[in-house]
Write an enzyme that holds these catalytic residues in place. Structure first.
Site, PDB file in Angstrom:
ATOM      1  N   LYS A 127       0.756  -1.275  -0.048  1.00  0.00           N
ATOM      2  CA  LYS A 127       0.063   0.094  -0.101  1.00  0.00           C
ATOM      3  C   LYS A 127       0.696   1.241   0.000  1.00  0.00           C
ATOM      4  O   LYS A 127       2.042   1.176   0.445  1.00  0.00           O
ATOM      5  CB  LYS A 127      -0.874   0.081   1.223  1.00  0.00           C
ATOM      6  CG  LYS A 127      -2.012   0.800   1.246  1.00  0.00           C
ATOM      7  CD  LYS A 127      -3.462   0.354   0.463  1.00  0.00           C
ATOM      8  CE  LYS A 127      -4.369   1.301   0.084  1.00  0.00           C
ATOM      9  NZ  LYS A 127      -5.473   0.639  -0.296  1.00  0.00           N
ATOM     10  N   ASP A 167      -7.101   4.401  -4.493  1.00  0.00           N
ATOM     11  CA  ASP A 167      -7.723   4.389  -2.985  1.00  0.00           C
ATOM     12  C   ASP A 167      -8.326   5.812  -2.816  1.00  0.00           C
ATOM     13  O   ASP A 167      -8.491   6.510  -3.918  1.00  0.00           O
ATOM     14  CB  ASP A 167      -6.674   3.988  -2.196  1.00  0.00           C
ATOM     15  CG  ASP A 167      -7.193   3.441  -1.000  1.00  0.00           C
ATOM     16  OD1 ASP A 167      -7.716   2.471  -0.785  1.00  0.00           O
ATOM     17  OD2 ASP A 167      -7.327   4.223   0.246  1.00  0.00           O
TER      18      ASP A 167
HETATM   19  P1  NDP Z   1     -12.780   8.089  -2.719  1.00  0.00           P
HETATM   20  O1  NDP Z   1     -11.956   9.081  -2.423  1.00  0.00           O
HETATM   21  O2  NDP Z   1     -13.475   7.964  -4.005  1.00  0.00           O
HETATM   22  O3  NDP Z   1     -14.091   8.515  -1.850  1.00  0.00           O
HETATM   23  C1  NDP Z   1     -14.106   8.508  -0.333  1.00  0.00           C
HETATM   24  C2  NDP Z   1     -15.275   8.762   0.519  1.00  0.00           C
HETATM   25  O4  NDP Z   1     -15.244   8.639   1.645  1.00  0.00           O
HETATM   26  C3  NDP Z   1     -15.526  10.183   0.185  1.00  0.00           C
HETATM   27  O5  NDP Z   1     -16.998  10.256   0.167  1.00  0.00           O
HETATM   28  C4  NDP Z   1     -15.172  11.183   1.240  1.00  0.00           C
HETATM   29  O6  NDP Z   1     -15.672  12.124   1.479  1.00  0.00           O
HETATM   30  C5  NDP Z   1     -15.376   9.984   2.291  1.00  0.00           C
HETATM   31  N1  NDP Z   1     -14.333  10.164   3.479  1.00  0.00           N
HETATM   32  C6  NDP Z   1     -13.007  10.060   3.222  1.00  0.00           C
HETATM   33  N2  NDP Z   1     -12.580  10.250   4.347  1.00  0.00           N
HETATM   34  C7  NDP Z   1     -13.552  10.475   5.415  1.00  0.00           C
HETATM   35  C8  NDP Z   1     -13.253  11.021   6.647  1.00  0.00           C
HETATM   36  N3  NDP Z   1     -12.304  10.995   7.482  1.00  0.00           N
HETATM   37  N4  NDP Z   1     -14.487  10.973   7.276  1.00  0.00           N
HETATM   38  C9  NDP Z   1     -15.629  10.830   6.608  1.00  0.00           C
HETATM   39  N5  NDP Z   1     -15.924  10.569   5.300  1.00  0.00           N
HETATM   40  C10 NDP Z   1     -14.687  10.343   4.738  1.00  0.00           C
HETATM   41  O7  NDP Z   1     -12.456   6.828  -2.129  1.00  0.00           O
HETATM   42  P2  NDP Z   1     -13.014   5.468  -2.287  1.00  0.00           P
HETATM   43  O8  NDP Z   1     -14.188   5.117  -2.518  1.00  0.00           O
HETATM   44  O9  NDP Z   1     -12.063   4.722  -3.211  1.00  0.00           O
HETATM   45  O10 NDP Z   1     -12.418   4.596  -0.738  1.00  0.00           O
HETATM   46  C11 NDP Z   1     -13.373   4.377   0.111  1.00  0.00           C
HETATM   47  C12 NDP Z   1     -12.884   3.227   1.201  1.00  0.00           C
HETATM   48  O11 NDP Z   1     -12.965   2.142   0.279  1.00  0.00           O
HETATM   49  C13 NDP Z   1     -11.565   3.479   1.562  1.00  0.00           C
HETATM   50  O12 NDP Z   1     -11.448   2.991   3.200  1.00  0.00           O
HETATM   51  C14 NDP Z   1     -10.663   2.451   0.692  1.00  0.00           C
HETATM   52  O13 NDP Z   1      -9.559   2.252   1.513  1.00  0.00           O
HETATM   53  C15 NDP Z   1     -11.784   1.569   0.286  1.00  0.00           C
HETATM   54  N6  NDP Z   1     -11.559   0.730  -0.774  1.00  0.00           N
HETATM   55  C16 NDP Z   1     -11.193   1.262  -2.125  1.00  0.00           C
HETATM   56  C17 NDP Z   1     -11.122   0.582  -3.005  1.00  0.00           C
HETATM   57  C18 NDP Z   1     -11.033   0.998  -4.565  1.00  0.00           C
HETATM   58  O14 NDP Z   1     -11.118   0.296  -5.204  1.00  0.00           O
HETATM   59  N7  NDP Z   1     -11.211   2.473  -4.627  1.00  0.00           N
HETATM   60  C19 NDP Z   1     -10.834  -1.090  -2.952  1.00  0.00           C
HETATM   61  C20 NDP Z   1     -11.083  -1.404  -1.358  1.00  0.00           C
HETATM   62  C21 NDP Z   1     -11.246  -0.531  -0.677  1.00  0.00           C
HETATM   63  P3  NDP Z   1     -14.910  13.583   1.178  1.00  0.00           P
HETATM   64  O15 NDP Z   1     -15.146  13.468  -0.308  1.00  0.00           O
HETATM   65  O16 NDP Z   1     -15.700  14.579   1.956  1.00  0.00           O
HETATM   66  O17 NDP Z   1     -13.568  13.278   1.581  1.00  0.00           O
END
Ligand code: NDP
Length: 447
Positions: A127, A167
């Site tokens: 990672k 991510d």
């Molecule tokens: P994105 O950046 O596309 O979206 C993240 C989302 O989570 C946004 O809505 C963001 O809001 C919100 N968010 C981020 N940080 C916080 C916080 N501290 N408190 C509240 N809301 C928060 O990321 P992903 O959708 O790709 O990833 C989301 C999760 O899924 C993560 O844990 C990631 O590790 C996991 N994941 C992702 C994969 C992928 O293929 N992308 C694969 C497997 C797991 P805002 O826009 O306001 O920051």
């Protein structure tokens, strides 16, 4: 914790990594659940399997200087943790978010070892990321940052060595800039990153894969363990509105569920009649806007500032935002409202106290390393297509994704059953993921 060896390793790590709370949380959760494995296989201690597993093979920390639009030089910190290559090249995403530090990257890299193992594909665990915040930055600033990040990272990665992906904060735009710079520096067009755009060797269904996979997994475990049908007609509370959440909401709706909440880091939307996904996609994916804008397009929905997304009544909760977003209080609220299943789309979104409470209340709990493995699985399929210089159809990729998710459910339930923890998806996933990696580590000797 009953096993002496596991206890000793955890105690030592607690001292050595006392400044890495997320990493300790992730390692404790996995190691504690391996208790029955060490009872049956005490010889694993002799080969130092746990000490080797918790220490990354390599950790790279580097300076990332870049120039903002006003000409001012800024510096961020970059990370790549190459955790374990026993079953394949290191594989795991890059996260750009101000909260990123070594503890966060190590917890994510550690989880990735077992997740990747569960997919059945030849993928090791790694990672990376940076404390850079792409929010409110111009495209030019994001491009210059990505180029500078790759100026160092490129010498540590490669299609047979380490294959990063996206991510939080790293989507199609960032992968494009990172790939462009890698190509320039290495003078090579290869599958060194996944999540690439379709015009330059990306895979169909990769953007959708984590969210779709989460729904395939959730539907299957509901049928198998709750016996009342899958996602159809269930009210789903979801957090986040990024890549994972949007496509989980899309697939859940396709499967007949009603998604009633979505959120971002500033607040959450409650739409009891069902979230209008085209509106969310327009706001979040096309304009990089805020979820608060949603209520302008849906009069029946309400926006709430701050936390609270888990207070909405729902049958199923899918946390898809970030680590430790679902606390004990949230778990209590969910149970009070009749929630029957919590399945993790984000990595480690539930606190240990929340998980313990949910299990005690017989709420079905689907752990991240199993439930969100669809993303890395399709990344693995993207690597296969790149090696073959071929592109598979969306149907082919989606069929393989479903197969991987069903296999993960089977492997988790079988491992849980074998070690006397019938129906425990979290323990089953940890054990099944561990067994494959431990076997390969035994075979490779002490390297
Ligand atoms: P994105 O950046 O596309 O979206 C993240 C989302 O989570 C946004 O809505 C963001 O809001 C919100 N968010 C981020 N940080 C916080 C916080 N501290 N408190 C509240 N809301 C928060 O990321 P992903 O959708 O790709 O990833 C989301 C999760 O899924 C993560 O844990 C990631 O590790 C996991 N994941 C992702 C994969 C992928 O293929 N992308 C694969 C497997 C797991 P805002 O826009 O306001 O920051």
């Amino acid at each position: 914790m009953k096993n002496d060896y596991i206890k000793r390793v955890c105690d030592n790590l607690a001292i050595k990594s006392s400044h890495e709370p997320e990493f300790l949380q992730a390692t404790n959760e996995v190691l504690e659940s391996l208790d029955p494995v060490f009872k049956l296989n005490p010889e694993l201690e002799q080969i130092g399997i746990l000490e080797r597993l918790i220490e990354p093979e390599r950790t790279i920390i580097f300076r990332v200087p870049w120039v903002d639009d006003s000409g001012r030089v800024k510096v961020n910190r970059g990370f790549r943790v190459q955790f374990n290559s026993a079953i394949g090249p290191y594989k795991g995403g890059l996260r750009f978010h101000p909260s990123v530090d070594l503890s966060v990257i190590k917890f994510l890299g550690f989880e990735q070892i077992f997740k990747n193992s569960l997919t059945g594909l030849p993928l090791g665990g790694g990672k990376g990321g940076s404390d850079f915040d792409p929010k409110c930055k111009s495209d030019g600033e994001v491009m210059r940052f990505c180029q500078s990040f790759m100026n160092e990272l490129y010498r540590h990665i490669g299609q047979f060595t380490d294959v990063p992906a996206g991510d939080i904060g790293v989507g199609a735009r960032e992968i494009g800039y990172l790939f462009g710079q890698y190509k320039k520096l290495a003078n090579e067009f290869s599958g060194v990153l996944t999540g690439k755009g379709l015009s330059y060797s990306g895979s169909l269904v990769r953007p959708e894969a984590t969210g779709y996979g989460l729904c395939y997994y959730t539907d299957e475990v509901l049928r198998r363990l709750k016996g009342q049908g899958g996602l159809h007609d269930r009210r789903v509370a979801m957090s986040g509105s990024g890549n994972v959440a949007v496509f989980a909401a899309e697939k859940a709706a396709q499967m007949g569920a009603i998604v009633v909440t979505m959120s971002d880091s500033t607040g959450w939307v409650h739409a009891p009649n069902g979230i209008k996904l085209d509106v969310v996609k327009g706001i979040k994916l096309e304009h990089r806007g805020r979820i608060s804008e949603y209520v302008k397009y849906d009069a029946s929905a309400k926006y709430h500032e701050g936390r609270g997304v888990w207070s909405a009544a729902a049958d199923v909760a899918l946390p898809c935002a970030t680590q430790n977003e679902l606390t004990l209080d949230d778990a209590k609220q969910l149970v009070k409202n009749g929630c029957q299943a919590v399945v993790e789309g984000a990595n480690m979104p539930s606190t240990p106290e929340a998980i313990a409470y949910l299990k005690k209340q017989s709420v079905l709990f689907g752990p991240a390393k199993a439930a969100n493995a669809g993303g890395v699985a399709v990344s693995g399929l993207e690597m296969s297509q790149n090696s073959q210089r071929l592109s598979w159809t969306a149907q082919e990729v989606d069929d393989k994704l479903r197969e991987v998710m069903f296999n993960i459910v089977n492997m988790s339930l079988n491992a849980a059953e074998k070690y006397g923890k019938s129906g425990d998806l979290a323990i089953g996933a940890n054990i099944a993921g561990f067994e494959r990696v431990a076997d390969a580590m035994k075979a490779e000797g002490v390297v």
